[in-house]
Structures are given as structure tokens and as C-alpha cells.
Design a protein around this motif. Structure first.
Motif, PDB file in Angstrom:
ATOM      1  N   TRP A   1      45.469  10.622  53.162  1.00 17.36           N
ATOM      2  CA  TRP A   1      45.021   9.836  51.997  1.00 17.36           C
ATOM      3  C   TRP A   1      45.848  10.115  50.846  1.00 17.36           C
ATOM      4  O   TRP A   1      46.005  11.264  50.312  1.00 17.36           O
ATOM      5  N   VAL A   2      46.540   9.198  50.399  1.00 19.47           N
ATOM      6  CA  VAL A   2      47.737   9.167  49.115  1.00 19.47           C
ATOM      7  C   VAL A   2      46.983   8.885  47.846  1.00 19.47           C
ATOM      8  O   VAL A   2      45.842   8.474  47.734  1.00 19.47           O
ATOM      9  N   THR A   3      47.541   9.376  46.949  1.00 13.90           N
ATOM     10  CA  THR A   3      47.264   9.452  45.623  1.00 13.90           C
ATOM     11  C   THR A   3      48.170   8.923  44.535  1.00 13.90           C
ATOM     12  O   THR A   3      48.343   9.164  43.404  1.00 13.90           O
ATOM     13  N   ALA A   4      49.219   8.053  45.131  1.00 13.35           N
ATOM     14  CA  ALA A   4      50.132   7.616  44.155  1.00 13.35           C
ATOM     15  C   ALA A   4      49.787   6.944  43.080  1.00 13.35           C
ATOM     16  O   ALA A   4      48.927   6.149  43.106  1.00 13.35           O
ATOM     17  N   GLN A   5      50.754   6.812  42.211  1.00 13.36           N
ATOM     18  CA  GLN A   5      50.664   5.985  41.135  1.00 13.36           C
ATOM     19  C   GLN A   5      51.119   4.639  41.497  1.00 13.36           C
ATOM     20  O   GLN A   5      50.146   3.739  40.796  1.00 13.36           O
ATOM     21  N   VAL A   6      51.998   4.521  42.093  1.00 15.38           N
ATOM     22  CA  VAL A   6      52.355   2.969  42.700  1.00 15.38           C
ATOM     23  C   VAL A   6      52.580   2.858  44.101  1.00 15.38           C
ATOM     24  O   VAL A   6      53.042   3.830  44.680  1.00 15.38           O
ATOM     25  N   TYR A   7      51.969   2.033  44.716  1.00 15.35           N
ATOM     26  CA  TYR A   7      51.675   1.974  46.148  1.00 15.35           C
ATOM     27  C   TYR A   7      52.187   0.669  46.515  1.00 15.35           C
ATOM     28  O   TYR A   7      51.475  -0.470  46.003  1.00 15.35           O
ATOM     29  N   LEU A   8      53.459   0.459  47.005  1.00 17.47           N
ATOM     30  CA  LEU A   8      54.021  -0.834  47.357  1.00 17.47           C
ATOM     31  C   LEU A   8      53.599  -1.296  48.809  1.00 17.47           C
ATOM     32  O   LEU A   8      54.437  -0.592  49.730  1.00 17.47           O
ATOM     33  N   ALA A   9      52.768  -1.844  48.995  1.00 23.51           N
ATOM     34  CA  ALA A   9      52.564  -2.211  50.521  1.00 23.51           C
ATOM     35  C   ALA A   9      53.303  -3.641  51.023  1.00 23.51           C
ATOM     36  O   ALA A   9      53.151  -4.655  50.658  1.00 23.51           O
ATOM     37  N   VAL A  10      54.003  -3.212  51.961  1.00 23.05           N
ATOM     38  CA  VAL A  10      55.130  -4.435  52.546  1.00 23.05           C
ATOM     39  C   VAL A  10      54.318  -4.834  54.079  1.00 23.05           C
ATOM     40  O   VAL A  10      54.340  -4.200  54.976  1.00 23.05           O
ATOM     41  N   GLY A  11      53.805  -5.868  54.076  1.00 23.82           N
ATOM     42  CA  GLY A  11      53.457  -6.590  55.320  1.00 23.82           C
ATOM     43  C   GLY A  11      52.391  -5.935  55.876  1.00 23.82           C
ATOM     44  O   GLY A  11      52.435  -5.447  57.042  1.00 23.82           O
ATOM     45  N   ILE A  12      51.579  -5.497  54.885  1.00 24.71           N
ATOM     46  CA  ILE A  12      50.114  -4.526  55.601  1.00 24.71           C
ATOM     47  C   ILE A  12      49.023  -5.459  55.192  1.00 24.71           C
ATOM     48  O   ILE A  12      48.934  -6.038  53.876  1.00 24.71           O
ATOM     49  N   SER A  13      48.008  -5.814  56.102  1.00 29.78           N
ATOM     50  CA  SER A  13      47.070  -6.793  55.955  1.00 29.78           C
ATOM     51  C   SER A  13      45.885  -6.095  55.070  1.00 29.78           C
ATOM     52  O   SER A  13      45.043  -6.839  54.502  1.00 29.78           O
ATOM     53  N   GLY A  14      45.803  -4.719  55.170  1.00 31.34           N
ATOM     54  CA  GLY A  14      44.772  -4.186  54.403  1.00 31.34           C
ATOM     55  C   GLY A  14      43.487  -4.038  55.065  1.00 31.34           C
ATOM     56  O   GLY A  14      42.216  -4.108  54.468  1.00 31.34           O
ATOM     57  N   ALA A  15      43.568  -3.666  56.335  1.00 34.83           N
ATOM     58  CA  ALA A  15      42.491  -3.101  56.974  1.00 34.83           C
ATOM     59  C   ALA A  15      41.545  -1.980  56.325  1.00 34.83           C
ATOM     60  O   ALA A  15      42.168  -1.385  55.567  1.00 34.83           O
ATOM     61  N   VAL A  16      40.313  -1.849  56.319  1.00 40.06           N
ATOM     62  CA  VAL A  16      39.615  -0.902  55.688  1.00 40.06           C
ATOM     63  C   VAL A  16      40.064   0.511  56.025  1.00 40.06           C
ATOM     64  O   VAL A  16      40.205   1.117  54.923  1.00 40.06           O
ATOM     65  N   GLN A  17      40.377   0.890  57.249  1.00 41.22           N
ATOM     66  CA  GLN A  17      40.988   2.035  57.429  1.00 41.22           C
ATOM     67  C   GLN A  17      42.048   2.300  56.707  1.00 41.22           C
ATOM     68  O   GLN A  17      42.490   3.390  56.281  1.00 41.22           O
ATOM     69  N   HIS A  18      42.848   1.312  56.169  1.00 40.05           N
ATOM     70  CA  HIS A  18      44.102   1.362  55.665  1.00 40.05           C
ATOM     71  C   HIS A  18      43.704   1.659  54.170  1.00 40.05           C
ATOM     72  O   HIS A  18      44.194   2.515  53.101  1.00 40.05           O
ATOM     73  N   LEU A  19      42.803   0.809  53.638  1.00 37.66           N
ATOM     74  CA  LEU A  19      42.388   0.672  52.271  1.00 37.66           C
ATOM     75  C   LEU A  19      41.804   2.000  51.884  1.00 37.66           C
ATOM     76  O   LEU A  19      41.737   2.490  50.801  1.00 37.66           O
ATOM     77  N   GLN A  20      40.953   2.542  52.807  1.00 41.88           N
ATOM     78  CA  GLN A  20      40.203   3.704  52.447  1.00 41.88           C
ATOM     79  C   GLN A  20      41.472   4.904  51.816  1.00 41.88           C
ATOM     80  O   GLN A  20      41.253   5.701  50.957  1.00 41.88           O
TER      81      GLN A  20
END
Ligand SMILES: Cc1cc2nc3c(=O)[nH]c(=O)nc-3n(C[C@H](O)[C@H](O)[C@H](O)COP(=O)(O)OP(=O)(O)OC[C@H]3O[C@@H](n4cnc5c(N)ncnc54)[C@H](O)[C@@H]3O)c2cc1C
Lengths: 259, 407
Positions: free
Chosen positions: B334-353
Motif C-alpha cells: 500500500w503506497v503513499t506516494a505524492q505522485v503516482y504515475l500509472a502506465v498501462g494499468i487498467s485500475g482494478a479495485v485490488q490495485h486502486l486500494q
């Protein structure tokens, strides 16, 4: 390579508790302090504990490769600070390493601060690495949040607390742990007054903060209830990669994450 | 400033003169009429005007006829009531962290707690070191502000700051000191102050009520309840921030001129750290790749150029392009980044969590309808490889530009 052989390092260790079972064990941060001490002074690292010499959990530190540990005999509810202070004041220690918070008891994290105050030594909080020691001055790295580091210069002798940013402790070996010696010493006991007044209880889960809407009119309440959680971001379609890159670059600049 | 009411006789005259070309523009909407069934219908929205305190007023004196809209024209921003403490009987001092020169939410919670402790008699003092960018001290609940500036307090200077706080302690003899128990400075400063003052603080406090306080103890398995001491190191969300009063923010000064002894800690400045080595959970800037990344060589190159820590979605990890430890999401980190740059990620709930607490999310994706684009603050639709390539070039250009400037 490192000219630390001459550095006299004392690591203060305590008895920890397993986060799930609560069984006594070596404390996580103290073990990291011992690890750091082992890197600096090797076998000459001096382990010091104030408490009960019978405690088996202390052997966890000896199992990291040390032959003995000094234990200042103290009962459970004693203020150990005077004992530690007078013991350390009488030794020729140059660096005292501690964890940043005990795993049992109050765990206020005050010990390194009070010890430094009592000895009148400088204190480095969150020590991550000792880079060099030259002419009685140490150059150290301090751990900051988000994995950042700050370089500090401090005169010996000093107290340093170690948190979870310091290198991970090596495993404890059973054989050496059993063979190691716990040298106990009798010292004066000072009663801790706080514990008679304060009460310990099992940690209660903290309530989640509710979103309170302080709206005076119905319209405002309606707006607050129907407002989307996030306004939704900008979506750039039909642009060249260069334009896209420019937009991302601008955001990175604005957030100041490009170094 | 209060808006004074002025009549406009000309507008009133036009409003009465049906033949005037501007007549219709000045007519208010019909307030009442006879409906088809013969009943009188009223439109309650057109009568009246918004008064100075934001409430709707209906004036029946008859002044409102003709050009009645002029009163409701300017709606003043609602002013919160100002709280003035002239002679406080005691002080509560808060030392906010001021991360990035602004009050953090943790700081505001503490100011809220300070205001409940201060009640009607006490004043809340905030101590701020060095320049700041905060404009909202009044609504955050600061009655008095001690702003300390100077060489001695620059950057990291805990010893000098404690000296100043000790001087303040003798000057005001505050009833309570409140310091955020945070890793961003407060935890250290508060403990140093406690050691210097010889006060035994309550730490990780999450509730203060009726002179009692409760704080976490040990490794977090236990709570310790005790009478609230003078110095309290409080956790985030220990109280609700101030929301319905305005405060004076009257500046105060230290009476004593400070004598600093030579600092025993010499700050040699920040050290450049290798982003690849920062633990992902703590990283400030993460470049994360998923199934939409085809050229992993380019991806690593981009991470290096941007100085970002690498992350990945589960698919990228399962396919063997990234190590397991780099997986972001429910079953990863579980990350807390200030900027998260997602390349080619569809954004499944498990990932968005896993990225729920990230501040700014940027998405590079081919599919404008995917969930990551909905979550993102900025989404660029297009082929990941081309955009990463362009981004690398843009950053290189910037770096070189910077170099030329410096030379
Ligand atoms: C129990 C369980 C736990 C899980 N835990 C996690 C977890 O912790 N973390 C995690 O990440 N997943 C987890 N998953 C998996 C998750 O459900 C998804 O399968 C996964 O996150 C999808 O990864 P992806 O977005 O990389 O791939 P996809 O869903 O395949 O998405 C690829 C995206 O890339 C885009 N794309 C394709 N080609 C390009 C191109 N050339 N340029 C730009 N964009 C392109 C596509 O439009 C698409 O949006 C878990 C699943 C389960 C069942």
C-alpha cells in the motif's frame, strides 16, 4: 575500510513483545540498534540492559554474535534512567545506541532524550548510518520520512536512537544465544511514580472520523450530500505524445518531485 | 466591509414606466398571479432579498418595488464570528509541524484540541519557525502567533528551537504544551522539549477529556490512561479541527533575547538517495507499470530519468517483468506516494486500494474509459511507449537546460 575499530559503542536493549502473540522476544528496533553497533564495533560492542537478568528473551541479542551482556538489576516498575545514566557516565562509551520506542510498558520513546539530557551529550534521532569518524567528530546519516536522508556532523560522545529505517537486524542463532553470558550487577533502584497513577488497558480501536456537514440551509446540505468525492481529473485525448509528456512534466514540476 | 444600501431613482423610474425600452429588463419576476383555477399562486423565490448575514429577508415596507434585484446583487462571503481574548487567564501553546510551510491536517487537529482545552478563558498560542505560506491561521484557531525567524532556526535546528521554546515557557507559563507526535519533526521537537523542561509528557495521545488523556503505549497493543500532563504529544485526529470561529492571530514576541549556544548537531544538508532503494511504501514518486507496458527496457530507463521508484501491477509481476516486492495493491504494498504515475494499468479495485492514499495520480493508458483514468487527476490517452519516450526526452531537455543555466 571503516576506521570504527576504536569507537566504543554501547547498545541499550530491552525485552520486546511479539505483535500478535505478545510473547517476549528481542525488540525489533533494539535489534536494529545492535545490528548497527555490530557494523561499527564488531565483537567489541557492549550490550547493556536494565531489568531482569533472568529474562530469556535477552539471549536473542547474544545470538547475534556477542559473548556477553551487562544487566543492571532492576525490578519491573522501576525508573531505570538513573541507573543507566550513572553506569554510562562512568564508562568511556563514545556512542550509545537505543531503539526509538519500547514494545512493552509506556513506550513513550523518551529514554534517549532523557539520557542525552542527563549525560549532557548531543542526540541524533533516527540514525541510519555512521559514515565516518574523524578526530572525535562523526559524520552520520539521519533517516527522514519518505526514505530521505540528512547528513549531520556531531561531536563524540553522543546518543543515537535507531528506528525502522536502520538496516534490518541479522537473525539470532540459538547456540551462541545459550552460550552467551548475562553479567548482572546490583544497582540502586528508583521507583517510577507514574505507573502508580496511570492505568494500562487493552488498546481500543480508534473511531473513524465522520464527515460532519455543518450546513445551515437545506440547499447546502443537499449540495454536500450529492457532491462527488473527487471532482474527476483532466483527461487528455487526441494529442501527440509530446503534448502528453509536456502535461505530465508540468504536473511533476508543480508537485516538485523532479530532483 | 458592510455593503450600504443605495436606491437608484432612475432605475425605479424606468421600472415604473412601461413604455421605457429598458422596462422589461428591470422587471422582477412575477411574485403572485391568479392561476387558471382562479387561485392566487405565489412564487416565494422572487420576493425578498439576501440580508447581510446570509439569510433571506422579506421587506414589507414597500421600498422594494421596482428594481428590487439590486439588493440581492452582492452576496457577501459569510464571515465567521471573531473570537477575541483580551486578557487570557492561561495559555495553551501549540508547536505545529508546518510541513511545506503550511498547517497540516495533524496541526489543525491539534489546534482544535488546544481550543477545547482553552475554553472561554484561555488563549491558543502557535509557535512558527521560519517563513511560512499559511494564510488560514485565523480559521484554524490561533489567538496568538509567535513567529520566530533568523539564522539560528534555519532548516534542521532542534536544539536552537528548544532553547526558544524554553524561553517561551518561562514567559507565558502555559497550562499545556501541545506538539504533534509525528515523524515530520514534532515527535522529535516535543520530546527534546520535554527532556529540557523536565516534564514527563504523554505521548501518542488520541483523546483528552476532563483532565484525563489516553494514549497508545508499547507497540500499540495497549492504551495508557492518565491525568493529562502539561506537555502532550498528540496523534493525528486527536480532536476535531476548529471550524466555526475566527481568531485574532495577534502577533506576540519573545521578551528575552535568545542566547544560543553553539549547536552540537551540524546539518550538512539533504543527501541524494537512490529512488530504487527507497521502500515503496514510503516513496514520494512512483512510476508503476502494468499490462500495457510493452517495452520494459524503456520503462526502467524512464524510472531512472525521472528519479522515480518503480512499482507494478499484479499482471506485470505475474508475467515476470517485475519482482514480487514491487507489486502495488491489495496483495502487494500500500503506497503513499505524492505522485503516482500509472502506465498501462487498467485500475482494478485490488490495485486502486493500494493507491488510495496517493495524492496525485497520473495515468497513461490507451483506454479512456478504464477505471484508472477515472481515478486519475491527469490522464493522457495514447500509447505508453511513445509517451514515455517523449517524457524521457522532455525531462532530459529540462535537466540539460538547467545545467546550461547553472554554467
Ligand atoms: C485476490 C486478488 C488480489 C489481487 N491483488 C492485486 C494487487 O495487489 N495488485 C494488483 O495490481 N492487482 C491485483 N489483482 C489483479 C487485478 O484484479 C488485475 O487483474 C490487475 O491489477 C490488472 O493489471 P493491469 O492493470 O496491469 O492489466 P490489465 O487489466 O490487462 O490492464 C492493462 C491496461 O493497459 C492498457 N494498455 C494496453 N496497451 C497499452 C499501450 N500500448 N499503451 C498504453 N496503455 C495500454 C489497457 O488499456 C489496459 O487499461 C488481484 C486480483 C485478485 C483476484
Amino acid at each position: 575500510m571503516m576506521p570504527h575499530e576504536l569507537l566504543k559503542v554501547v547498545a541499550l536493549v530491552s525485552v520486546g513483545a511479539h505483535p500478535v502473540t505478545g510473547r517476549p522476544r528481542r525488540a525489533e528496533q533494539d535489534a536494529r540498534a545492535v545490528e548497527l553497533g555490530l557494523c561499527l564495533a564488531g565483537k567489541h560492542l557492549h550490550l547493556l540492559h536494565a531489568g531482569d537478568a533472568e529474562s530469556e528473551a535477552l539471549r536473542g541479542y547474544l545470538g547475534m554474535g556477542l559473548a556477553e551482556m551487562t544487566v543492571l538489576q532492576q525490578p519491573l516498575h522501576a525508573d531505570i534512567l538513573p541507573a543507566l545514566g550513572s553506569y554510562l557516565g562512568a564508562t568511556d562509551a563514545q556512542l550509545v545506541l537505543t531503539g526509538s520506542q519500547a514494545e512493552i510498558g509506556e513506550g513513550s520513546g523518551m529514554l534517549p532524550y532523557l539520557l542525552a539530557e542527563q549525560l549532557d551529550w548531543p542526540l541524533v534521532v533516527g540514525l541510519a548510518e555512521v559514515e565516518s569518524v574523524k578526530g572525535g567528530v562523526a559524520q552520520v546519516l539521519q533517516a527522514l520520512p519518505r526514505g530521505q536522508r540528512r547528513r549531520l556532523q556531531v561531536r563524540l560522545p553522543f546518543v543515537a536512537s535507531v528506528d525502522s529505517a536502520a538496516p534490518k537486524a541479522r537473525q539470532s542463532a540459538f547456540g551462541p544465544a545459550q552460550r552467551g553470558q548475562l553479567q548482572s550487577q546490583k544497582v540502586a533502584v528508583v521507583e517510577d511514580m507514574l505507573l502508580s497513577e496511570a492505568s494500562m488497558q487493552t488498546a481500543r480501536p480508534r473511531p473513524k472520523r465522520l464527515k460532519v456537514i455543518k450546513a445551515k440551509t437545506g440547499a447546502e446540505r443537499m449540495r454536500a450530500a450529492t457532491a462527488k468525492a473527487s471532482a474527476g481529473g483532466k483527461v487528455l485525448t487526441d494529442i501527440t505524445p509530446e503534448q502528453g509528456a509536456e502535461a505530465i512534466f508540468a504536473l511533476l514540476k508543480e508537485e516538485k518531485v523532479l530532483r | 466591509m458592510k455593503e450600504s444600501f443605495r436606491r437608484d431613482p432612475r432605475n425605479e423610474w424606468i421600472a415604473r414606466n412601461r413604455l421605457h425600452p429598458l422596462y422589461s429588463a428591470l422587471q422582477t419576476q412575477e411574485a403572485s398571479w391568479i392561476g387558471p383555477s382562479g387561485l392566487v399562486r405565489k412564487n416565494p423565490h422572487v420576493s425578498g432579498f439576501i440580508g447581510p448575514n446570509g439569510l433571506k429577508r422579506i421587506d414589507r415596507s414597500g421600498v422594494q418595488q421596482g428594481g428590487g434585484s439590486q439588493r440581492s446583487g452582492t452576496k457577501a462571503a459569510v464571515q465567521l464570528p471573531l473570537r477575541i481574548i483580551e486578557q487570557p487567564s492561561f495559555y495553551i501553546v501549540v508547536v505545529p509541524d508546518m510541513v511545506n510551510g503550511r498547517l497540516s491536517s495533524h496541526d489543525k487537529d491539534l489546534l482544535g484540541l488546544a481550543n477545547t482545552l482553552a475554553g472561554d478563558e484561555g488563549a491558543v498560542v502557535a509557535v512558527v519557525f521560519q517563513a511560512h505560506k499559511e494564510g488560514g491561521f485565523d480559521t484554524a484557531g490561533v489567538d496568538r502567533l509567535l513567529h520566530l525567524q533568523g539564522e539560528a532556526f534555519a532548516d534542521y535546528s532542534p536544539e536552537q528551537r528548544v532553547t526558544a521554546l524554553c524561553a517561551l515557557d518561562t514567559q507565558l507559563n502555559p497550562a499545556h504544551w501541545l506538539v504533534p507526535d509525528s515523524r515530520t519533526g514534532g515527535g522529535e521537537l516535543g520530546r527534546r522539549l520535554a527532556a529540557k523542561l523536565g516534564e514527563r509528557p504523554a505521548t501518542r495521545v488520541w483523546q483528552v477529556a476532563d483532565g484525563q488523556c489516553i494514549g497508545r503505549a508499547g507497540a500499540g497493543q495497549q492504551d495508557m490512561a492518565r491525568t493529562a500532563p502539561r506537555l502532550i504529544l498528540a496523534a493525528a485526529e486527536c480532536a476535531d479541527p476548529v471550524s466555526d470561529t475566527r481568531h485574532e492571530v495577534r502577533a506576540i514576541e519573545l521578551n528575552e533575547t535568545l542566547f544560543h549556544r553553539v549547536g552540537r548537531l551540524d546539518n550538512l544538508g539533504a543527501v541524494a538517495v537512490d529512488p530504487a532503494l527507497t521502500p515503496m511504501a514510503e516513496a514520494e514518486f512512483i512510476l508503476s507499470g502494468g499490462n500495457g507496458v510493452k517495452d520494459w527496457e524503456l520503462f526502467h530507463q524512464a524510472a531512472e530519468t525521472l528519479g522515480a521508484t518503480e512499482g507494478a501491477s499484479r499482471v506485470a509481476v505475474d508475467d515476470g517483468f517485475m519482482p514480487r516486492a514491487r507489486q502495488v495493491g491489495a496483495t502487494g504494498t500500500w503506497v503513499t506516494a505524492q505522485v503516482y504515475l500509472a502506465v498501462g494499468i487498467s485500475g482494478a479495485v485490488q490495485h486502486l486500494q493500494g493507491i488510495a492514499t496517493c495524492d496525485k495520480v497520473v495515468a497513461i493508458n490507451q483506454d479512456p474509459a478504464c477505471d484508472m483514468v477515472k481515478r486519475a487527476d491527469l490522464a493522457v490517452i495514447g500509447d505508453s511507449a511513445a509517451i514515455l519516450q517523449a517524457l524521457i526526452e522532455r525531462v532530459r531537455e529540462h535537466r540539460q537546460g538547467g545545467m546550461h543555466d547553472a554554467a
